[in-house]
Design a protein around this motif. Structure first.
Motif, PDB file in Angstrom:
ATOM      1  N   ALA B   9      19.167 -46.673  31.635  1.00  0.00           N
ATOM      2  CA  ALA B   9      19.765 -45.587  32.422  1.00  0.00           C
ATOM      3  C   ALA B   9      21.213 -45.924  32.766  1.00  0.00           C
ATOM      4  O   ALA B   9      22.101 -45.064  32.680  1.00  0.00           O
ATOM      5  N   PHE B  10      21.476 -47.173  33.146  1.00  0.00           N
ATOM      6  CA  PHE B  10      22.846 -47.577  33.453  1.00  0.00           C
ATOM      7  C   PHE B  10      23.746 -47.413  32.229  1.00  0.00           C
ATOM      8  O   PHE B  10      24.855 -46.870  32.319  1.00  0.00           O
ATOM      9  N   VAL B  11      23.273 -47.890  31.091  1.00  0.00           N
ATOM     10  CA  VAL B  11      24.073 -47.860  29.857  1.00  0.00           C
ATOM     11  C   VAL B  11      24.390 -46.409  29.463  1.00  0.00           C
ATOM     12  O   VAL B  11      25.528 -46.080  29.118  1.00  0.00           O
ATOM     13  N   GLU B  12      23.391 -45.547  29.553  1.00  0.00           N
ATOM     14  CA  GLU B  12      23.633 -44.119  29.245  1.00  0.00           C
ATOM     15  C   GLU B  12      24.686 -43.536  30.176  1.00  0.00           C
ATOM     16  O   GLU B  12      25.611 -42.841  29.748  1.00  0.00           O
ATOM     17  N   HIS B  13      24.536 -43.833  31.468  1.00  0.00           N
ATOM     18  CA  HIS B  13      25.462 -43.312  32.476  1.00  0.00           C
ATOM     19  C   HIS B  13      26.868 -43.857  32.239  1.00  0.00           C
ATOM     20  O   HIS B  13      27.851 -43.111  32.299  1.00  0.00           O
ATOM     21  N   TYR B  14      26.958 -45.168  31.942  1.00  0.00           N
ATOM     22  CA  TYR B  14      28.267 -45.804  31.774  1.00  0.00           C
ATOM     23  C   TYR B  14      29.045 -45.174  30.615  1.00  0.00           C
ATOM     24  O   TYR B  14      30.205 -44.789  30.765  1.00  0.00           O
ATOM     25  N   TYR B  15      28.401 -45.058  29.450  1.00  0.00           N
ATOM     26  CA  TYR B  15      29.148 -44.571  28.280  1.00  0.00           C
ATOM     27  C   TYR B  15      29.358 -43.062  28.325  1.00  0.00           C
ATOM     28  O   TYR B  15      30.351 -42.562  27.803  1.00  0.00           O
ATOM     29  N   ARG B  16      28.443 -42.336  28.966  1.00  0.00           N
ATOM     30  CA  ARG B  16      28.667 -40.891  29.130  1.00  0.00           C
ATOM     31  C   ARG B  16      29.895 -40.690  30.017  1.00  0.00           C
ATOM     32  O   ARG B  16      30.763 -39.864  29.712  1.00  0.00           O
ATOM     33  N   HIS B  62      31.014 -43.341  22.279  1.00  0.00           N
ATOM     34  CA  HIS B  62      30.208 -44.549  22.098  1.00  0.00           C
ATOM     35  C   HIS B  62      28.827 -44.159  21.571  1.00  0.00           C
ATOM     36  O   HIS B  62      28.228 -43.194  22.062  1.00  0.00           O
ATOM     37  N   SER B  63      28.348 -44.930  20.619  1.00  0.00           N
ATOM     38  CA  SER B  63      26.988 -44.733  20.149  1.00  0.00           C
ATOM     39  C   SER B  63      26.256 -46.071  20.298  1.00  0.00           C
ATOM     40  O   SER B  63      26.601 -47.057  19.657  1.00  0.00           O
ATOM     41  N   VAL B  64      25.275 -46.095  21.196  1.00  0.00           N
ATOM     42  CA  VAL B  64      24.587 -47.347  21.526  1.00  0.00           C
ATOM     43  C   VAL B  64      23.479 -47.621  20.515  1.00  0.00           C
ATOM     44  O   VAL B  64      22.703 -46.714  20.186  1.00  0.00           O
ATOM     45  N   VAL B  65      23.414 -48.827  19.983  1.00  0.00           N
ATOM     46  CA  VAL B  65      22.379 -49.193  19.020  1.00  0.00           C
ATOM     47  C   VAL B  65      21.293 -50.051  19.684  1.00  0.00           C
ATOM     48  O   VAL B  65      20.104 -49.789  19.519  1.00  0.00           O
ATOM     49  N   PHE B 101      27.182 -56.628  30.629  1.00  0.00           N
ATOM     50  CA  PHE B 101      27.381 -56.304  32.040  1.00  0.00           C
ATOM     51  C   PHE B 101      26.493 -57.203  32.895  1.00  0.00           C
ATOM     52  O   PHE B 101      25.331 -57.440  32.546  1.00  0.00           O
ATOM     53  N   HIS B 102      27.045 -57.688  33.980  1.00  0.00           N
ATOM     54  CA  HIS B 102      26.236 -58.319  35.026  1.00  0.00           C
ATOM     55  C   HIS B 102      26.206 -57.335  36.180  1.00  0.00           C
ATOM     56  O   HIS B 102      27.238 -57.100  36.825  1.00  0.00           O
TER      57      HIS B 102
END
Lengths: 123, 123
Positions: B9-16, B62-65, B101-102
Motif C-alpha cells: 500500500a505504501f509503495v502504490e501510494h508513493y509512486y502514484r 513508475h512501474s513496480v515489479v 525505504f526505511h
C-alpha cells in the motif's frame, strides 16, 4: 568511523566471501537475521546459510557498481544499498542485481547482518 | 497489521503521488529523513522535496515489479525494497530502477520515510 568506508569494506568482504567460500557467510548473520532472496524468506543464520550454499551453481562472481549507505536511526544500525552484476558458472552474460543490508553493531568495529534483501533485475 | 500489505500500500501510494503530484511527497518525510538519489545525499523533508520536484522532467511513470519487506528491528520500523522500471517524459524506453525505504511509525497505521535510497540500473 566513516560510514561510507565501513559500508564499502563490508560489501567487499561480503561478495569476496560469497564468491570464494560461500559457507563462511554464516558468520555474518545471527539468530534473528532475515533474508529475502528473490522473494523467498529465511530467518536465522543456519537457514540463511543453508539457502545461500544450496544455490545451484558452484562458481559465481559479483561485480559491484554502486554502494550507498545511511545510518538507520537510534539503534546504531546502518543501511547499505548495492547495485551490480553477477556472473554464474561459466556464464558469459552478467545479470544485474540489487541488494540491501541492514547492519547492526556486534562489538567494536564489527557488524552483523540483521536484514538482507536480494533481487535480480532481469534485462 | 500485515507488513506485506502495508508495504504494498505504501509503495502504490508513493509512486502514484510521485507520478501525479510530486510536491505532495513532502508529507511522507520528516526533519531527520534522509535521501540518497543516484549517490547525492539530502536530509530533511524540505531538501528532499526540493530535490524530487526539481528533477528535470514533468511527466514520469513508475512501474513496480517486485516489493519485498522485512521488520527493521525493535524500533517498529519496516524495510521496503522495490524494483521496477521508470518512463520519463514522452520516453518510450523504460529504465530499470531499485529503491529502498526505511519506514518508521508515525501514529496508528501511519508511517513516514526515515531512509530512502534510489538508483537507476542502466542496461
Amino acid at each position: 568511523m566513516d560510514p561510507d568506508g565501513v559500508a564499502k569494506a563490508f560489501v567487499e568482504h561480503y561478495y569476496r566471501t560469497f564468491d570464494t567460500s560461500r559457507a563462511a557467510l554464516v558468520g555474518l548473520y545471527q539468530e534473528g537475521s532475515m533474508l529475502s532472496f528473490e522473494g523467498e524468506k529465511f530467518m536465522g543464520a543456519t537457514a540463511i546459510a543453508a539457502k545461500l550454499t544450496s544455490l545451484p551453481f558452484e562458481k559465481c562472481a559479483h561485480s559491484v557498481v554502486t554502494v550507498d549507505c545511511q545510518p538507520a536511526g537510534p539503534t546504531g544500525g546502518m543501511l547499505v544499498f548495492v547495485s551490480g552484476s553477477l556472473t554464474v558458472g561459466e556464464g558469459e552474460h552478467a545479470i544485474k542485481f540489487s541488494q540491501m543490508f541492514h547492519l547492526m553493531p556486534a562489538g567494536p568495529g564489527n557488524f552483523y547482518v540483521q536484514n538482507d534483501m536480494f533481487r535480480l533485475n532481469y534485462g
